[in-house]
Motif scaffolding. Structure first.
Motif, PDB file in Angstrom:
ATOM      1  N   ASP A   1      -6.293   6.506   6.025  1.00 51.65           N
ATOM      2  CA  ASP A   1      -6.827   6.117   4.724  1.00 51.65           C
ATOM      3  C   ASP A   1      -5.833   5.273   3.936  1.00 51.65           C
ATOM      4  N   ARG A   2      -4.567   5.732   3.891  1.00 51.40           N
ATOM      5  CA  ARG A   2      -3.586   5.030   3.055  1.00 51.40           C
ATOM      6  C   ARG A   2      -3.279   3.632   3.584  1.00 51.40           C
TER       7      ARG A   2
ATOM      8  N   ALA B   1       0.823  -1.215   0.000  1.00 47.83           N
ATOM      9  CA  ALA B   1       0.000   0.000   0.000  1.00 47.83           C
ATOM     10  C   ALA B   1       0.856   1.263   0.000  1.00 47.83           C
ATOM     11  N   LEU B   2       1.920   1.280   0.771  1.00 47.56           N
ATOM     12  CA  LEU B   2       2.714   2.513   0.886  1.00 47.56           C
ATOM     13  C   LEU B   2       3.857   2.559  -0.114  1.00 47.56           C
TER      14      LEU B   2
ATOM     15  N   GLY C   1      -4.854  11.077   6.597  1.00 42.69           N
ATOM     16  CA  GLY C   1      -4.098  10.530   5.464  1.00 42.69           C
ATOM     17  C   GLY C   1      -3.505   9.171   5.796  1.00 42.69           C
TER      18      GLY C   1
ATOM     19  N   ALA D   1       0.775  12.074   2.690  1.00 44.40           N
ATOM     20  CA  ALA D   1      -0.515  12.044   3.382  1.00 44.40           C
ATOM     21  C   ALA D   1      -1.586  12.863   2.660  1.00 44.40           C
TER      22      ALA D   1
ATOM     23  N   ARG E   1       8.478   7.937  -3.825  1.00 52.44           N
ATOM     24  CA  ARG E   1       7.328   8.644  -3.279  1.00 52.44           C
ATOM     25  C   ARG E   1       7.729   9.963  -2.618  1.00 52.44           C
TER      26      ARG E   1
END
Lengths: 422, 422
Positions: free
Chosen positions: B343-344, A314-315, B340, B316, A344
Motif C-alpha cells: 500500500d505505502r 512516498a516513504l 503495508g 507498515a 519516521r
C-alpha cells in the motif's frame, strides 16, 4: 617442524571444486606450531602423485595428503604412497569387517570395489574412518605421510583425532598466532606508510611479521607471531596490534573478525543511541549488514528502502522540488532521506545512502558516485553529507562497496561523537 | 599444452584465506583446452617462490602466478620471477604515469611504496592493470610466466583480456564446457531422483557428465561436456540442460549465473508488475538481492525494513493487537507487513519475511523459523503465507537462507500467475 599438504583430485585441476581442505589444515597446524611450507594439488594419476609426494617428503618432516581414498578406479593415493615407499599393498581384515558392518547398517551391498579401501601400503598404521574411507600413516625415511579422505567433515575429524596429537607430540616447538587490524577509507600504500615505523622495527627481528592485504573497501594488516606456546605468541603480537591501532587511528574499523558494522554497534551501545537507515543504491544492503551483529535489535530500528524515485517521496517525504532540482543522486536528497528515516522510525541517528550502481550512468551522474548522509541528535555540521567516487566496477560490487562506505562514514561520525562526548 | 598455477601468499599457508583463484583459472583454461597439471601455493619468501617457479617451468609450457604484486615489502613476485629468469628489475615510466593518474582520479596520494609496482623484470611485457597492480608476461626458456594480481576481480579481468587469448592461440586440443541448472526448495536426493533418467543414460556414454552439488538453499546440477571446440561441447551440453529443465520443472530457479532474483525479475517484467518488500529478519537482504539485477528500477520500487517491533507499526501500520496476540514472528504479522509495504509504495505485488535469526530463540519461537508472505493483485488464497523451519545455523547464514526462501516463495507464486494468466 616442516609440513607440506597435497590435495589429490582431477576435479580440483579442472576447477570444478575449490580446495578448502588445505586452508583448514594449515590453520589447524599453525595453532600447534607446525609450519606449512607448500600446498600442492595434483590429479588422479599415480605417476604424478608419486612425483609430488617424493618431492614433498624430501623437503619436509610430514606430508598430509587429502583425497584419493575412495572405492573407485580413480582413487589412487594408496598406490602412490606405496610406490614412493617402495612397498606393496596389503589387505587389512579389520577394515573389511568395518566396511561390511557399515554397509549392512545403511542397508547397502558391499561391492568388490569397496574392498580396495582395505588395501593399505605395508607398514601403514590405520587411521580409523569416520565414513567408509580409512586413512593411514606411513613412515618414509625420516618423514611421515598421513593420507586422509577428501570429504571435509571426515578429513577434519580424522586430522583432529589422529594427526594433530602425533604432530603436536613430535614437537611442534613453536605456535603461530595471527591477528588482523582492519582499516577502511584509506589506500593500502597509505596504510603501509602509517605502519612503517612498526614494519621497519619488525623487519629486523623477523618475529612477529607484518603483512598487508587489500580487499574491496578494506585494507588489512596481519601480525603473525611465533613462540613455544599460544600465550607467548600472543604476548608478541598484542603490543604490535596496539601500536598499529595507535598509528592507524580512526582508519581502523575493527580487529580480527570484527567488521565496520561491529564498530558501529559498539559506538551506538556506548552512546545509547538507536539507528535508522535510508537506502537507495544499496537497496537494503546496509540494514542487512547491521543486522548481522548479534544483539542488533538493541539499537537497530529499521529503515526505508527508497529505490524508485517516487518511493523517496512516498516513504521518506522528500520534497519533489528538491528531487527535481538536484536529481535523486545528490547530497540534498541523501540528507532529506536520512531525516525522513530518522523521523519516521523515531531514531536518535540515521544513515542514508544514494548512488549509481550502473551498468549505465544515471542522468549525467557517473557509475560509482555515492552520496552518504548522517543525521543525528548532534548539530549537523558540514561533515554530515559527503560524496564519494568509487572506481567503476560491476554493479553488485559497487553496491557492496557503497554499503561499506556508508557504514564507515557513520562509524567516523560516531567516533567523533564518542570522543567529544567524553 | 601444459600449464601449472602458482598461488603466492603466506596468508594461504597460514589458512587465513582459501585460494579460489586456482579453481577459477583452471576452469577457464579447461574451456580453451589447456591442461592444468599442478597447483602450488607458496609463501611470501623470494627463495622459496623462485624454487617453485623453476620447478614448474621445467615441467610446463606456461606458468600462471597469482598474488605478490602489491606495493608492500611482502609483495615479491616481481623479484622471484626476475631471479628465475636471471634478469634485473627495470622501472616502467608508463606504469608510473598510470599509477599517478589512478591515484589522482581517486583523490589519494601516490607514495614511494606504490612505485615498486612499476618495477618489472627486464624483458617483461606489461599486462595492463585493472586496479593499481600491473601484471606481466615473461618468456623464460621455452616457457612463459604470467604474473597476475591476487585480487580475484583484477586477476579474472586480466587473465581474460591478456592470458586467455595468447594461450588459446598457442593450441589446446579439447574444450571442456560446464553449465549449471539451479534448483531451490527441493532436497538434493529428490533432485537426483527426478534427474535419474538423464543420469543413467549419460553414465553409459561418459560425455557429458552430470554432478550434483548441494549448497545452502540450492541444489545445483552441473553438466560438463568435452569436444574439440566450444560450440561442439555446448552442442553436447545444451540438450541435457533442456532435458533437466523439463524434468525439474518449477524447482528450477535459474541456469548458470542466474539466481532466483533473476527469475523473479523475468516474471515481473512479463506480468508488467511492480514489487515492494517488507523485511524483518533479513533487514534489507531481500531488497539488496533484488537490486543486484540490472534494470531492477523497472520493477523494484523499494521496501520497509521493520526490524524493531515498533517499526512494524510505525512503517507498515501493523495493528498492535495482531502483534500482541500472534507475536512478531507469525504468519498474520508477515501478511500485514506485506500489505503495508504494497500500500505505502503503491506496488502491484509485495513480498514480506519475518523470522528468528538467533543466536537465541525469540519468545518461544525457535531459531530458523521464517514466515513469508506474498500479497498481490490476484486473490490471496491459502498459498499466500507460509512458515518454514530452517536447520539451526549461524545467524548470518540463517538471514541469507531466509532471503532465499522468501525470493523462492515469490518466484513460485509469480510462476503460477504467469501460467494461469496465459
Amino acid at each position: 617442524m616442516r609440513a607440506e599438504l597435497v590435495a589429490v583430485g582431477s576435479e580440483l585441476l579442472l576447477g570444478e571444486s575449490v580446495d578448502t581442505n588445505s586452508a583448514w589444515i594449515s590453520a589447524r597446524l599453525a595453532e600447534i606450531g607446525v609450519d606449512v611450507y607448500r600446498h600442492t594439488t595434483v590429479g588422479d594419476n599415480v605417476g604424478r602423485m608419486a612425483d609430488v609426494l617424493r618431492e614433498a617428503l624430501r623437503r619436509s618432516d610430514a606430508v598430509i595428503v587429502t583425497g584419493g581414498l575412495g572405492p573407485t578406479q580413480d582413487d589412487l593415493t594408496r598406490n602412490a604412497v606405496a610406490r614412493v615407499a617402495g612397498v606393496d599393498l596389503r589387505r587389512h581384515d579389520e577394515i573389511v569387517d568395518h566396511l561390511g558392518a557399515y554397509f549392512a547398517r545403511i542397508g547397502r551391498r558391499l561391492t568388490d570395489n569397496n574392498l580396495v579401501q582395505a588395501d593399505l601400503p605395508v607398514g601403514a598404521r590405520v587411521i580409523d574412518p569416520v565414513g567408509t574411507a580409512p586413512g593411514f600413516a606411513l613412515e618414509v625415511g625420516d618423514a611421515v605421510v598421513y593420507a586422509l579422505p577428501g570429504v571435509p567433515r571426515e578429513m577434519e575429524a580424522m586430522l583432529e583425532g589422529a594427526v594433530v596429537p602425533e604432530l603436536a607430540g613430535r614437537g611442534g616447538r613453536a605456535t603461530t598466532v595471527s591477528r588482523v587490524v582492519r582499516t577502511a577509507g584509506i589506500a593500502e600504500a597509505a596504510v603501509a606508510d602509517l605502519s612503517a615505523p612498526v614494519v621497519r622495527r619488525l623487519d629486523e627481528s623477523g618475529n612477529p611479521t607484518v603483512a598487508f592485504l587489500a580487499t574491496r573497501g578494506e585494507t588489512r594488516v596481519r601480525v603473525t607471531g611465533k613462540a613455544p606456546a599460544r600465550a607467548e605468541a600472543l604476548a608478541l603480537v598484542d603490543p604490535v596490534v596496539d601500536e598499529l591501532l595507535d598509528l592507524l587511528g580512526t582508519n581502523v574499523v575493527g580487529v580480527d573478525d570484527e567488521g565496520v558494522e561491529h564498530a558501529v554497534a559498539r559506538q551506538l551501545d556506548r552512546l545509547g543511541w538507536s539507528l535508522a537507515v535510508a537506502e537507495s543504491v544499496t537497496a537494503g544492503g546496509v540494514g542487512a549488514r547491521l543486522a548481522t551483529v548479534p544483539g542488533a535489535s538493541g539499537w537497530f530500528l529499521g529503515g526505508l528502502v527508497t529505490y524508485a524515485t517516487h518511493a523517496k517521496r512516498a516513504l521518506a517525504g522528500v520534497d519533489p522540488a528538491v528531487l527535481d532540482s538536484h536529481g535523486p543522486v545528490s547530497e540534498p536528497v541523501a540528507a532529506r532521506l536520512t531525516e525522513g528515516a530518522r523521523d519516521r522510525l523515531g531514531a536518535d541517528v540515521a544513515l542514508g545512502v544514494v548512488g549509481v550502481a550502473g551498468p549505465t550512468d544515471q542522468g549525467g551522474v557517473p557509475v560509482g558516485t555515492v552520496c552518504v548522509a548522517v543525521t543525528g541528535p548532534a548539530p549537523a555540521g558540514p561533515d554530515a553529507v559527503r560524496t564519494v567516487r568509487l572506481p567503476r566496477r560491476a554493479r553488485v560490487e559497487t553496491q557492496q562497496w557503497a554499503a561499506s562506505v556508508a557504514l564507515d562514514f557513520l562509524r567516523r561520525r560516531l567516533a567523533d561523537q564518542v570522543r567529544d562526548g567524553r
